[in-house]
Design a protein around this motif. Sequence first.
Motif, mmCIF file in Angstrom:
data_model
loop_
_atom_site.group_PDB
_atom_site.id
_atom_site.type_symbol
_atom_site.label_atom_id
_atom_site.label_comp_id
_atom_site.label_asym_id
_atom_site.label_seq_id
_atom_site.Cartn_x
_atom_site.Cartn_y
_atom_site.Cartn_z
ATOM 1 N N UNK A 112 58.943 36.634 24.391
ATOM 2 C CA UNK A 112 57.760 35.787 24.348
ATOM 3 C C UNK A 112 57.533 35.205 25.743
ATOM 4 N N UNK A 113 56.265 34.963 26.078
ATOM 5 C CA UNK A 113 55.913 34.235 27.295
ATOM 6 C C UNK A 113 55.490 32.826 26.884
ATOM 7 N N UNK A 114 56.120 31.818 27.506
ATOM 8 C CA UNK A 114 55.718 30.427 27.299
ATOM 9 C C UNK A 114 55.003 29.998 28.579
ATOM 10 N N UNK A 115 53.734 29.670 28.454
ATOM 11 C CA UNK A 115 52.888 29.507 29.629
ATOM 12 C C UNK A 115 53.067 28.173 30.351
ATOM 13 N N UNK A 170 74.786 40.902 29.250
ATOM 14 C CA UNK A 170 74.024 40.865 27.992
ATOM 15 C C UNK A 170 73.592 39.442 27.615
ATOM 16 N N UNK A 171 73.293 38.647 28.636
ATOM 17 C CA UNK A 171 72.814 37.292 28.381
ATOM 18 C C UNK A 171 71.392 37.301 27.830
ATOM 19 N N UNK A 172 71.013 36.197 27.189
ATOM 20 C CA UNK A 172 69.610 35.910 26.948
ATOM 21 C C UNK A 172 69.059 35.342 28.253
ATOM 22 N N UNK A 173 67.869 35.795 28.664
ATOM 23 C CA UNK A 173 67.323 35.430 29.964
ATOM 24 C C UNK A 173 66.026 34.650 29.805
ATOM 25 N N UNK A 174 65.945 33.514 30.507
ATOM 26 C CA UNK A 174 64.695 32.767 30.664
ATOM 27 C C UNK A 174 64.244 33.005 32.096
ATOM 28 N N UNK A 175 63.149 33.742 32.265
ATOM 29 C CA UNK A 175 62.716 34.195 33.592
ATOM 30 C C UNK A 175 61.423 33.481 33.972
ATOM 31 N N UNK A 176 61.504 32.587 34.971
ATOM 32 C CA UNK A 176 60.386 31.761 35.404
ATOM 33 C C UNK A 176 59.817 32.316 36.709
ATOM 34 N N UNK A 223 52.448 40.132 32.241
ATOM 35 C CA UNK A 223 52.090 39.754 33.609
ATOM 36 C C UNK A 223 52.269 38.242 33.748
ATOM 37 N N UNK A 224 53.236 37.853 34.554
ATOM 38 C CA UNK A 224 53.557 36.434 34.714
ATOM 39 C C UNK A 224 52.815 35.843 35.906
ATOM 40 N N UNK A 225 52.311 34.640 35.722
ATOM 41 C CA UNK A 225 51.666 33.876 36.790
ATOM 42 C C UNK A 225 52.504 32.629 37.083
ATOM 43 N N UNK A 226 52.091 31.900 38.093
ATOM 44 C CA UNK A 226 52.853 30.748 38.568
ATOM 45 C C UNK A 226 53.212 29.791 37.421
ATOM 46 N N UNK A 227 54.513 29.537 37.284
ATOM 47 C CA UNK A 227 55.001 28.567 36.315
ATOM 48 C C UNK A 227 55.275 29.115 34.931
ATOM 49 N N UNK A 228 54.933 30.379 34.667
ATOM 50 C CA UNK A 228 55.140 30.926 33.323
ATOM 51 C C UNK A 228 56.565 31.441 33.154
ATOM 52 N N UNK A 229 57.035 31.416 31.907
ATOM 53 C CA UNK A 229 58.388 31.873 31.589
ATOM 54 C C UNK A 229 58.356 33.022 30.604
ATOM 55 N N UNK A 230 59.127 34.055 30.905
ATOM 56 C CA UNK A 230 59.335 35.171 29.979
ATOM 57 C C UNK A 230 60.730 35.054 29.386
ATOM 58 N N UNK A 231 60.815 35.043 28.054
ATOM 59 C CA UNK A 231 62.116 35.107 27.391
ATOM 60 C C UNK A 231 62.448 36.568 27.127
ATOM 61 N N UNK A 232 63.577 37.027 27.683
ATOM 62 C CA UNK A 232 64.085 38.385 27.446
ATOM 63 C C UNK A 232 65.374 38.286 26.637
#
Length: 291
Positions: free
Chosen positions: A30-33, A147-153, A207-216
Amino acid sequence: MGFDFQAVERVATISPTDFYNLYVKPQKPVVVERLTADWPAYEKWHFEYIKQVAGDTMVPLYNNDPVDYTKKVNEPDATMSMRDYIDLLLSGQTTLRIFLYSLMKHAPVLQNDFKFPDLKLKLIKSLPFLFFGGKGVNVFMHYDIDLSNILHFHFAGEKRCIIIPPEQTPLMYKIPYSNICHESIDIDHPDFNQWPALRHVHPYVADLRHGEMLYMPEGYWHYMKYITPGFSMSLRAFPIHASNIVRGVFNLFVVRHYDNWMRKRKGAAWIEEKNKRAIAQTNATLSKLRP
């Protein structure tokens, strides 16, 4: 013809309970904006600020050359001051990137600019990593060894993230004793005649923009491409599945060291052997799918 992408679901904000129940438990990206909207980093984290607080820091740089048996895993290709690297990056004259770098240790003031979000994950707070790249630069398709859960900002630009669930690994031409796919695969323009198993792969894209987070979620393959110059920070969280904790530890303390040992022992022949096995193993999986 390329992949048939599915867009990663997006939400503006989300509660910790909903995040865990709707995305972590089912292992769904999920992307959290607007998770970073109240962070100082949201306003500060642009290239000039990084130069101000960490310009003199020497940073390791990586290119996308094929695996070299003379190098250890994640051994850098060059080093440069952060100030000079950012200037070079913004000039568009380099494909070098910063990968998995713990800049917080060298510029601790950056730790005041972000918060460890409460998302009901067990974050590894000692391991915030930064990644930098210029326009068009990509990070090869891989999954994280632990194999971590990743929060990618993402900050200061736009970045495309192509991610693939771990269930599709048998179709990915995965290199044995490694966490990458065959390096001859062009993820942007996949050749389905040369790599027929990829026809059956169904990636997500965000497609991530400034400040957005992708949960992988844990074990997801990911390929990152910088649409503009930018940089990202990843926070890691322990796997929620015990089997992935065991696999991650085994990868870190056994598989990686065995691979490095075999590179020294067999040299280029080891790389060639692994590439051939990746194709043979994937073709065996593909043959079971065909009528």
